[in-house]
Design a protein around this motif. Structure first.
Motif, mmCIF file in Angstrom:
data_model
loop_
_atom_site.group_PDB
_atom_site.id
_atom_site.type_symbol
_atom_site.label_atom_id
_atom_site.label_comp_id
_atom_site.label_asym_id
_atom_site.label_seq_id
_atom_site.Cartn_x
_atom_site.Cartn_y
_atom_site.Cartn_z
ATOM 1 N N GLY A 1 0.823 -1.202 0.000
ATOM 2 C CA GLY A 1 0.000 0.000 0.000
ATOM 3 C C GLY A 1 0.853 1.245 0.000
ATOM 4 O O GLY A 1 2.063 1.161 -0.200
ATOM 5 N N PRO A 2 0.259 2.385 0.221
ATOM 6 C CA PRO A 2 -1.122 2.579 0.624
ATOM 7 C C PRO A 2 -2.094 2.169 -0.485
ATOM 8 O O PRO A 2 -1.804 2.305 -1.665
ATOM 9 N N HIS A 3 -3.248 1.660 -0.047
ATOM 10 C CA HIS A 3 -4.261 1.150 -0.963
ATOM 11 C C HIS A 3 -5.401 2.145 -1.098
ATOM 12 O O HIS A 3 -5.768 2.803 -0.123
ATOM 13 N N PRO A 4 -6.011 2.237 -2.296
ATOM 14 C CA PRO A 4 -7.172 3.109 -2.464
ATOM 15 C C PRO A 4 -8.378 2.531 -1.706
ATOM 16 O O PRO A 4 -8.404 1.343 -1.369
ATOM 17 N N ARG A 5 -9.370 3.359 -1.448
ATOM 18 C CA ARG A 5 -10.522 2.939 -0.650
ATOM 19 C C ARG A 5 -11.237 1.686 -1.161
ATOM 20 O O ARG A 5 -11.605 0.839 -0.347
ATOM 21 N N PRO A 6 -11.432 1.513 -2.482
ATOM 22 C CA PRO A 6 -12.093 0.277 -2.919
ATOM 23 C C PRO A 6 -11.312 -0.981 -2.513
ATOM 24 O O PRO A 6 -11.899 -1.995 -2.142
ATOM 25 N N VAL A 7 -9.998 -0.907 -2.556
ATOM 26 C CA VAL A 7 -9.160 -2.047 -2.161
ATOM 27 C C VAL A 7 -9.229 -2.242 -0.643
ATOM 28 O O VAL A 7 -9.347 -3.370 -0.156
ATOM 29 N N VAL A 8 -9.179 -1.145 0.098
ATOM 30 C CA VAL A 8 -9.274 -1.214 1.560
ATOM 31 C C VAL A 8 -10.612 -1.852 1.943
ATOM 32 O O VAL A 8 -10.667 -2.760 2.778
ATOM 33 N N ALA A 9 -11.689 -1.383 1.321
ATOM 34 C CA ALA A 9 -13.020 -1.921 1.621
ATOM 35 C C ALA A 9 -13.080 -3.421 1.336
ATOM 36 O O ALA A 9 -13.583 -4.196 2.152
ATOM 37 N N ALA A 10 -12.549 -3.839 0.197
ATOM 38 C CA ALA A 10 -12.559 -5.257 -0.158
ATOM 39 C C ALA A 10 -11.750 -6.082 0.833
ATOM 40 O O ALA A 10 -12.182 -7.154 1.267
ATOM 41 N N LYS A 11 -10.578 -5.582 1.216
ATOM 42 C CA LYS A 11 -9.736 -6.326 2.155
ATOM 43 C C LYS A 11 -10.376 -6.441 3.539
ATOM 44 O O LYS A 11 -10.137 -7.396 4.259
ATOM 45 N N LEU A 12 -11.192 -5.438 3.913
ATOM 46 C CA LEU A 12 -11.860 -5.469 5.215
ATOM 47 C C LEU A 12 -13.232 -6.144 5.152
ATOM 48 O O LEU A 12 -13.849 -6.399 6.180
ATOM 49 N N GLY A 13 -13.728 -6.399 3.928
ATOM 50 C CA GLY A 13 -15.029 -7.048 3.786
ATOM 51 C C GLY A 13 -16.203 -6.128 4.064
ATOM 52 O O GLY A 13 -17.232 -6.565 4.579
ATOM 53 N N SER B 1 -18.312 -2.213 2.613
ATOM 54 C CA SER B 1 -18.525 -1.333 1.465
ATOM 55 C C SER B 1 -17.697 -0.057 1.629
ATOM 56 O O SER B 1 -17.221 0.242 2.726
ATOM 57 N N ILE B 2 -17.569 0.690 0.551
ATOM 58 C CA ILE B 2 -16.867 1.969 0.623
ATOM 59 C C ILE B 2 -17.643 2.914 1.545
ATOM 60 O O ILE B 2 -17.050 3.649 2.336
ATOM 61 N N ALA B 3 -18.968 2.884 1.476
ATOM 62 C CA ALA B 3 -19.791 3.710 2.368
ATOM 63 C C ALA B 3 -19.567 3.291 3.821
ATOM 64 O O ALA B 3 -19.531 4.140 4.721
ATOM 65 N N GLY B 4 -19.391 1.985 4.036
ATOM 66 C CA GLY B 4 -19.123 1.487 5.383
ATOM 67 C C GLY B 4 -17.808 2.022 5.929
ATOM 68 O O GLY B 4 -17.695 2.312 7.115
ATOM 69 N N LEU B 5 -16.815 2.143 5.041
ATOM 70 C CA LEU B 5 -15.537 2.735 5.460
ATOM 71 C C LEU B 5 -15.763 4.170 5.937
ATOM 72 O O LEU B 5 -15.254 4.567 6.983
ATOM 73 N N ALA B 6 -16.534 4.917 5.151
ATOM 74 C CA ALA B 6 -16.796 6.313 5.507
ATOM 75 C C ALA B 6 -17.545 6.401 6.835
ATOM 76 O O ALA B 6 -17.212 7.228 7.683
ATOM 77 N N ARG B 7 -18.544 5.525 7.019
ATOM 78 C CA ARG B 7 -19.286 5.526 8.290
ATOM 79 C C ARG B 7 -18.356 5.188 9.448
ATOM 80 O O ARG B 7 -18.549 5.653 10.565
ATOM 81 N N GLY B 8 -17.333 4.387 9.188
ATOM 82 C CA GLY B 8 -16.360 4.032 10.218
ATOM 83 C C GLY B 8 -15.277 5.082 10.408
ATOM 84 O O GLY B 8 -14.389 4.913 11.233
ATOM 85 N N GLY B 9 -15.330 6.145 9.617
ATOM 86 C CA GLY B 9 -14.361 7.228 9.755
ATOM 87 C C GLY B 9 -13.083 7.026 8.966
ATOM 88 O O GLY B 9 -12.126 7.780 9.124
ATOM 89 N N VAL B 10 -13.039 6.023 8.093
ATOM 90 C CA VAL B 10 -11.846 5.779 7.278
ATOM 91 C C VAL B 10 -12.026 6.512 5.953
ATOM 92 O O VAL B 10 -12.838 6.110 5.123
ATOM 93 N N THR B 11 -11.295 7.597 5.790
ATOM 94 C CA THR B 11 -11.427 8.400 4.572
ATOM 95 C C THR B 11 -10.138 8.452 3.767
ATOM 96 O O THR B 11 -10.140 8.925 2.644
ATOM 97 N N GLU B 12 -9.058 7.979 4.340
ATOM 98 C CA GLU B 12 -7.755 8.018 3.678
ATOM 99 C C GLU B 12 -7.342 6.619 3.221
ATOM 100 O O GLU B 12 -7.877 5.618 3.681
ATOM 101 N N ALA B 13 -6.356 6.594 2.343
ATOM 102 C CA ALA B 13 -5.768 5.324 1.927
ATOM 103 C C ALA B 13 -5.074 4.690 3.127
ATOM 104 O O ALA B 13 -4.546 5.394 3.983
ATOM 105 N N LEU B 14 -5.102 3.363 3.193
ATOM 106 C CA LEU B 14 -4.442 2.651 4.293
ATOM 107 C C LEU B 14 -3.394 1.698 3.748
ATOM 108 O O LEU B 14 -3.526 1.168 2.645
#
Length: 129
Positions: free
Chosen positions: A58-70, A72-85
């Motif tokens: 990485g750092p990985h873009p949000r779609p990749v982060v979302a997929a790796k965490l299982g 959605s991208i919206a779920g990442l945002a609700r969880g406060g993850v807005t940056e690449a990880l």
């Protein structure tokens, strides 16, 4: 008479998306140029070290982060993850299992279950029609 066809090109952002990498982490030469379809195919077939490293660490873009965490991208945002990880940060989140991640994984599982149910229903209806 045959006209010369120019190679199809894309912006670096489009190429980065197709490669599944975070554009700001790519080399300057990649970010500042244009990518032809042939170059993209070559990058996918024989990735250079920088691309292998980005995909691995990485750092990985949000779609990749979302997929790796299982989630959605919206779920990442609700969880406060807005940056690449980075891969390390993603693994850390998986081990910590924060409440928002568990909730979003459950939501994602329900969404997949409902999508599968609807697909099966459409299949049955098509078989009767």
């Amino acid at each position: 008479m045959k006209s010369q066809q120019s190679p199809q090109t894309m912006k670096p952002a489009t190429a980065a998306k197709k490669l599944g990498v975070y554009l700001p982490a790519t080399p300057a030469a990649f970010q500042e140029g244009v990518v032809t379809r042939a170059e993209l195919d070559r990058l996918q077939a024989e990735p250079p070290e920088w691309l292998r490293e980005l995909r691995r660490d990485g750092p990985h873009p949000r779609p990749v982060v979302a997929a790796k965490l299982g989630v959605s991208i919206a779920g990442l945002a609700r969880g406060g993850v807005t940056e690449a990880l980075t891969t390390e940060q993603i693994e850390s989140l998986k081990q910590e299992r924060p409440e928002w991640l568990e909730r979003e994984r459950a939501t994602q599982a329900e969404v997949r279950k409902e999508a599968a149910r609807l697909k099966e229903l459409r299949k049955e209806q098509a078989g009767r029609g």
